[in-house]
Design an enzyme around this catalytic site. Sequence first.
Site, PDB file in Angstrom:
ATOM      1  N   CYS A   1      -8.737   6.917  -0.612  1.00 41.27           N
ATOM      2  CA  CYS A   1      -7.566   6.040  -0.717  1.00 41.27           C
ATOM      3  C   CYS A   1      -6.720   6.452  -1.928  1.00 41.27           C
ATOM      4  CB  CYS A   1      -8.001   4.591  -0.866  1.00 41.27           C
ATOM      5  SG  CYS A   1      -9.019   3.961   0.479  1.00 41.27           S
TER       6      CYS A   1
ATOM      7  N   CYS B   1      -4.874   3.624   7.813  1.00 45.40           N
ATOM      8  CA  CYS B   1      -5.083   4.556   6.699  1.00 45.40           C
ATOM      9  C   CYS B   1      -6.292   5.451   6.960  1.00 45.40           C
ATOM     10  CB  CYS B   1      -5.288   3.788   5.392  1.00 45.40           C
ATOM     11  SG  CYS B   1      -3.767   3.079   4.709  1.00 45.40           S
TER      12      CYS B   1
ATOM     13  N   ARG C   1      -3.922  -2.383   8.765  1.00 48.22           N
ATOM     14  CA  ARG C   1      -3.352  -1.399   7.844  1.00 48.22           C
ATOM     15  C   ARG C   1      -4.440  -0.438   7.341  1.00 48.22           C
ATOM     16  NH1 ARG C   1       0.768   1.615   6.795  1.00 48.22           N
ATOM     17  NH2 ARG C   1      -0.945   3.045   7.116  1.00 48.22           N
TER      18      ARG C   1
ATOM     19  N   HIS D   1      -2.792   6.740  -3.250  1.00 54.19           N
ATOM     20  CA  HIS D   1      -2.428   5.483  -3.928  1.00 54.19           C
ATOM     21  C   HIS D   1      -2.945   5.354  -5.355  1.00 54.19           C
ATOM     22  CE1 HIS D   1      -0.684   3.756  -0.304  1.00 54.19           C
ATOM     23  NE2 HIS D   1      -1.749   4.134   0.379  1.00 54.19           N
TER      24      HIS D   1
END
Length: 273
Positions: free
Chosen positions: A182, A234, A230, A186
């Site tokens: 992730c 991802c 969501r 991010h």
Amino acid sequence: MNKRLIVLATCCAMVASAQLARAQDETEKAVEKYRQMLKADPWTNPGLLDADRGEALWTTPAGPNKVSLAKCDLGKGPGVVDGVFAELPRYFADADRVMDLETRLMWCMEKLQGAKHADLVKNPYPSGGQPVKDLGAIATYVASKSSGMKYQAKLDKPKEKEVVELGHAIFFRRQGTHDFSCATCHADSGKRIRLQGLPFLASPEEAKQVVGQWPAYRVSTTQVMTMQHRLLDCYWQMRMPRLEMGSDASVALIAYLTKNAEGGEISTPGLKR
């Protein structure tokens, strides 16, 4: 000759890159203008139609037991929806587990309405252009009843702390065929993927600005997307195994993001490109 070709190719690449950057900026400006228009007249948000549908589903008898979710306890007592999203995820003693909103709703559907877990997780999300499914609509309704409030999930009980720590570990763990995490997208400011800006979710400052906007209406797919959906998306983009709704990993990631966003404003349903 080779040097000239290299220089020409480099110049072309620079021009293309500059044009793409301008296109990205113009797209983001247009979406931001749309957001401001919705703020000026929030009742034009298409996501509110799904919130209204979710409100009706909340009180409609369903499942093998033909009962509604009116007795579902989301943390403030059976049937209470006002403000509950602002305090989720949280530990629920009756389930002996930390749950986010969608996981808790699914648990209530199983325990109260008699739904089968396997059926609920088999295909819980809509395809592009299709309306959010019933569970997602209910989640959108419940989340909207905390809109304008601040995230205040304490996440201070032992099991809650463990889940947040697990979410932190998953967020930064590189895995899968492409060695992504992730954090690949991010964990820095100013990143983009295609035309999409990527928020720095490991930073409380940026997490506070965006986490509270989910569930959100996505203009590009003309549908509401929940946080669980969501995360699934991802994982798909990272070429990871399918993330099951309500799994320990999904709840842990949501708990970690919510902890980062503590004190941030909830504005659901949000609007995303």
